[in-house]
Design a protein around this motif. Structure first.
Motif, short mmCIF file in Angstrom:
data_model
loop_
_atom_site.label_atom_id
_atom_site.label_comp_id
_atom_site.label_asym_id
_atom_site.label_seq_id
_atom_site.Cartn_x
_atom_site.Cartn_y
_atom_site.Cartn_z
N ILE A 333 0.84 -1.21 0.00
CA ILE A 333 0.00 0.00 0.00
C ILE A 333 0.87 1.25 0.00
O ILE A 333 0.62 2.20 -0.76
CB ILE A 333 -0.94 -0.01 1.22
N ARG A 334 1.86 1.26 0.86
CA ARG A 334 2.73 2.44 0.95
C ARG A 334 3.42 2.74 -0.37
O ARG A 334 3.48 3.90 -0.82
CB ARG A 334 3.78 2.23 2.06
N GLU A 335 3.93 1.69 -1.04
CA GLU A 335 4.64 1.91 -2.30
C GLU A 335 3.69 2.34 -3.41
O GLU A 335 4.03 3.20 -4.23
CB GLU A 335 5.38 0.63 -2.70
N LEU A 336 2.50 1.75 -3.46
CA LEU A 336 1.55 2.13 -4.50
C LEU A 336 1.03 3.55 -4.31
O LEU A 336 0.85 4.29 -5.27
CB LEU A 336 0.38 1.14 -4.53
N LEU A 337 0.80 3.94 -3.06
CA LEU A 337 0.36 5.32 -2.80
C LEU A 337 1.46 6.32 -3.11
O LEU A 337 1.20 7.43 -3.60
CB LEU A 337 -0.07 5.46 -1.33
N ALA A 338 2.72 5.93 -2.86
CA ALA A 338 3.84 6.83 -3.14
C ALA A 338 3.91 7.16 -4.62
O ALA A 338 4.37 8.25 -5.00
CB ALA A 338 5.15 6.20 -2.67
N ARG A 339 3.45 6.25 -5.48
CA ARG A 339 3.44 6.52 -6.92
C ARG A 339 2.49 7.66 -7.27
O ARG A 339 2.61 8.25 -8.34
CB ARG A 339 3.04 5.25 -7.68
N LYS A 340 1.54 7.93 -6.37
CA LYS A 340 0.61 9.04 -6.57
C LYS A 340 1.06 10.28 -5.80
O LYS A 340 0.30 11.26 -5.71
CB LYS A 340 -0.79 8.63 -6.10
N ILE A 342 1.56 10.34 -2.61
CA ILE A 342 1.04 10.28 -1.24
C ILE A 342 2.00 9.43 -0.42
O ILE A 342 2.05 8.21 -0.58
CB ILE A 342 -0.37 9.65 -1.22
N HIS A 343 2.75 10.07 0.45
CA HIS A 343 3.78 9.37 1.21
C HIS A 343 3.30 9.16 2.65
O HIS A 343 3.32 10.08 3.47
CB HIS A 343 5.08 10.16 1.18
N LEU A 344 2.84 7.94 2.92
CA LEU A 344 2.34 7.60 4.25
C LEU A 344 3.35 6.72 4.98
O LEU A 344 3.92 5.80 4.40
CB LEU A 344 1.01 6.84 4.15
N TRP A 345 3.54 7.03 6.26
CA TRP A 345 4.39 6.22 7.13
C TRP A 345 3.56 5.90 8.37
O TRP A 345 3.63 6.59 9.38
CB TRP A 345 5.67 6.96 7.50
N LEU A 346 2.75 4.85 8.26
CA LEU A 346 1.87 4.49 9.36
C LEU A 346 2.58 3.54 10.31
O LEU A 346 3.59 2.93 9.97
CB LEU A 346 0.59 3.85 8.81
N GLN A 347 2.01 3.40 11.50
CA GLN A 347 2.62 2.55 12.52
C GLN A 347 2.72 1.11 12.02
O GLN A 347 1.77 0.54 11.51
CB GLN A 347 1.78 2.59 13.80
N THR A 348 3.90 0.54 12.15
CA THR A 348 4.13 -0.83 11.67
C THR A 348 4.16 -1.84 12.81
O THR A 348 4.07 -3.04 12.59
CB THR A 348 5.45 -0.91 10.89
N GLY A 349 4.31 -1.38 14.03
CA GLY A 349 4.34 -2.30 15.17
C GLY A 349 2.94 -2.65 15.63
O GLY A 349 1.95 -2.07 15.18
#
Length: 376
Positions: A333-340, A342-349
């Protein structure tokens, strides 16, 4: 006719200002000084930062971690007038059509506004990573009925003691309205540049392709929230839906790329394009074709395959995916959104699910030495 008459339903408007109280609680800009006495109630609703978004929304960050959005001049989430009417004497009755339709529209606007606020929470946690290179706990999603509401930015924001609204309860306790003997851990401070970056990102998402990506980003945020809570099945179901939406966008680009420059033979006819966007071309097929055409790098392709299979196992067998599948989905999701852009860094833990807390020695002391039958 006087509006005080009991048979008159007056004209109404929905809230002009709506917002949410950030949980986990934060201070914006700086922590305030302690009140002079315990009886002093300070809501600390001082405006620390304001941004005017392109769609006409004025966004505010208050010192106590309350984020407000003024929709008075907005082109989305607009203010809706619900016309009143004179109620008939006989029951039951149906309200006039224009009243009922306006009420439905006001409900839809409320849902849209809550989406905007949840997307802002995703922007806020991402801004901390971008501006300060730190990770933070995910915020708690809001609903249309749990937002704070006001008739204007200069009017008091009411703190209703609603037993169903955990956000209202948290605001009231943390801001000292109840004078409760409660000393929470020190709130973190969100710097002004972090807040400013979050509003800039929100503005970009709202403007991108007519706001088409607003529900996509909110779903990505909701998927990440479910993952933090160990609700992995729900997380993968929502997350894969986000992936499918973004895969469809990449598929559309592939078709457009092949269509351009072929006016001579019109290889991609209307019928063929209809087929390419039909049910035969599932997300799985699209992923394969996109990878073969070099539009998906190997790691993204692998993450999508992991997420797709995990989602199918959950949908068909209720097989709960593991944390690795969730991480793969979130990375995709993060990589596909970055192509638009939109740079999201949501909690991964993930939060603790509530595992072992007492040592066996303490258990034996309380319950005796017999620990046979324990699952070890």
């Amino acid at each position: 006719m006087s509006l005080n008459e009991t048979n008159i339903e007056p004209d109404r408007v929905n809230a002009i200002v709506e917002g949410y109280f950030r949980i986990p609680a934060v201070w914006v800009g700086s922590a305030p000084e302690a009140p002079e006495s315990k009886s002093e109630v300070s809501l600390r609703e001082t405006i620390i930062h304001k941004t005017s978004l392109g769609c006409g929304i004025d966004a505010y960050a208050m010192q106590n971690g309350l984020f407000l959005f003024d929709f008075l001049r907005s082109s989305i989430g607009e203010v809706v007038r619900v016309p009143g009417y004179q109620r008939p004497e006989k029951f039951p009755y149906k309200p006039p059509r224009e009243h009922a339709e306006a009420e439905v529209k006001a409900e839809q606007v409320g849902l849209l506004r809550a989406q905007i606020m949840n997307v802002h929470q995703a922007c806020l946690i991402s801004a901390e990573k971008v501006r300060r290179n730190r990770s933070a706990a995910m915020g708690f999603p809001v609903t249309a009925w749990s937002t704070v509401k006001s008739i204007g930015i200069d009017q008091p924001i009411h703190y209703h003691a609603d037993i169903e609204d955990v956000h209202a309860l948290a605001r009231n306790v943390l801001d000292g309205k109840y004078e409760a003997a409660f000393k929470p851990r020190q709130r973190r401070v969100l710097e002004v540049d972090v807040v400013s970056h979050s509003f800039t990102t929100l503005d970009y998402i709202l403007s991108l392709d007519g706001g088409r990506f607003l529900p996509v980003v909110e779903a990505a945020y909701q998927s990440a929230c479910r993952a933090v809570e160990h609700r992995f099945g729900e997380s993968i179901a929502i997350g894969w839906t986000v992936c499918e939406q973004l895969i469809s966008t990449e598929w559309k680009h592939l078709i457009e790329r092949n269509e351009s420059g072929r006016d001579d033979d019109r290889r991609l006819t209307k019928g063929r394009k209809k087929k390419l966007f039909g049910r035969d071309y599932t997300a799985s097929v699209m992923v394969e074709m996109l990878e073969l055409h070099g539009m998906l790098p190997g790691n993204l392709y692998e993450n999508l395959e992991i997420a797709r299979k995990a989602r199918n196992n959950w949908a068909h067998e209720m097989a709960v995916p593991g944390s690795q599948a969730i991480t793969a989905c979130q990375e995709a999701i993060r990589e596909l959104l970055a192509r638009k852009g939109i740079h999201l860094w949501l909690q991964t833990g993930f939060r603790s699910a509530g595992g072992a807390a007492w040592t066996l020695e303490i258990f034996q002391r309380v319950h005796g030495d017999d620990v046979s039958g324990f699952c070890i």
